[in-house]
Design an enzyme around this catalytic site. Sequence first.
Site, mmCIF file in Angstrom:
data_model
loop_
_atom_site.group_PDB
_atom_site.id
_atom_site.type_symbol
_atom_site.label_atom_id
_atom_site.label_comp_id
_atom_site.label_asym_id
_atom_site.label_seq_id
_atom_site.Cartn_x
_atom_site.Cartn_y
_atom_site.Cartn_z
ATOM 1 C CE1 TYR A 96 48.931 92.629 -47.190
ATOM 2 C CE2 TYR A 96 49.569 93.998 -45.096
ATOM 3 C CZ TYR A 96 49.728 92.900 -46.155
ATOM 4 O OH TYR A 96 51.012 92.315 -46.120
ATOM 5 C CB THR A 139 48.350 94.415 -40.851
ATOM 6 O OG1 THR A 139 48.555 95.394 -41.728
ATOM 7 C CG2 THR A 139 49.342 93.384 -41.141
ATOM 8 C CE LYS A 140 46.099 99.340 -44.313
ATOM 9 N NZ LYS A 140 47.466 98.850 -44.791
ATOM 10 C CG ASN A 141 42.096 99.608 -37.399
ATOM 11 O OD1 ASN A 141 43.492 99.344 -37.714
ATOM 12 N ND2 ASN A 141 41.628 100.733 -36.763
#
Length: 363
Positions: free
Chosen positions: A175, A177-179
């Site tokens: 997604y 906002t993930k790392n």
Amino acid sequence: MIQMSRPTFGPEEERSVLDVMRSGKLAQGERVRAFEEAFAAATGAEFAVATSSGTAALFLALVAHGIGPGDEVITSPLTFIATANAIVHAGAVPVFVDVDDSLDIGSQAVARLIGPRTRALVPVHLHGNPCDLPSLAELAARHGLPLIQDACQAVGAEVAGRPLGRYGTAVYSFYATKNLTTAEGGMVTTNDPEVAGLCSSLRHQAYTNEPYVHDRVGHNLRMNEMQAAIGLVQLSRLPAITERRRRIAGYYDEAIPTARFDRPATLPGAGHVYHQYTLRLAAMNGGARPARDRVRELLAGSGIATGVYYPVPVHRQPAYRDRAAAHCPNAERACDDMYSIPIHHSLSDGEVEAVAEAVAALP
Ligand SMILES: Cc1ncc(COP(=O)(O)O)c(C=O)c1O
């Protein structure tokens, strides 16, 4: 305002997406396969199956492990609601076990809830802080249960020096906002060839080796070539991304006084990947705690965004009112007293210092 996340795509991602567009081959194909191979290698698993989201990955992993109606799946109530939703979509019932000081579920508490209908354990590595996988894997093996990690927030994490992929099956989210992000996307990793084969088939309408012959009712949960092209570039950057997040966390550990700010516990030697850096309101003399809303308002006033992941435990969600009797006081307390501060890998040193200074200056 210093934000909680900032997706960082460079010229390499741009070029690789353009290459896909110009190739005319947009749907699941060779780039998806290349991303799967590289991802399996990077996370220590034998097989990887790319999907349209982390929710899809968890749903497929559950179904491929044979979870269905009438089954119970033990999981954490302190997670994004997608964890429980995937269990319900597989036809099973989530059984919520309380978290410990790490904000993850531990094997002792899980063991107490294993019953005749338990069919799988789904621990969640909340905020990128790994669960005690060796003891959960041992417990799962003792009861003949699959261990399906919700590693959606923990790409690149390790436990006891071993990457997550070494333990059972794991699912990831890419997604925005993930790392590691592909805007939307997910992955199942597993060491079980049958589980990998089933996930791969079910995501694509349960295809078989014979064209247009389908032996089950499948789904469309595929990743596309543009997502995979971005994922391949992002994966090559993952070691640097993780290193940067760990460095920022190390700075916050030092600069934000532990006497006034509690943190979730971490396992000795755990390779936390700091999807979030989370603080808890410590009890002041006399047991009172400062109000979290006030703390967040003060930080916002200093130009620092904060987030609460999550303010409501899943068993207290209106959608899960039938599970409301779950006894999870630690998760409930964490939902009231935790908040996260910016830690994404594109923060500048100046921004990191500004965040630490503003937090340390809170009354
Ligand atoms: C812990 C957890 N589980 C599941 C998911 C679902 O992933 P997705 O949003 O890619 O479907 C997420 C991410 O958003 C998550 O953080």
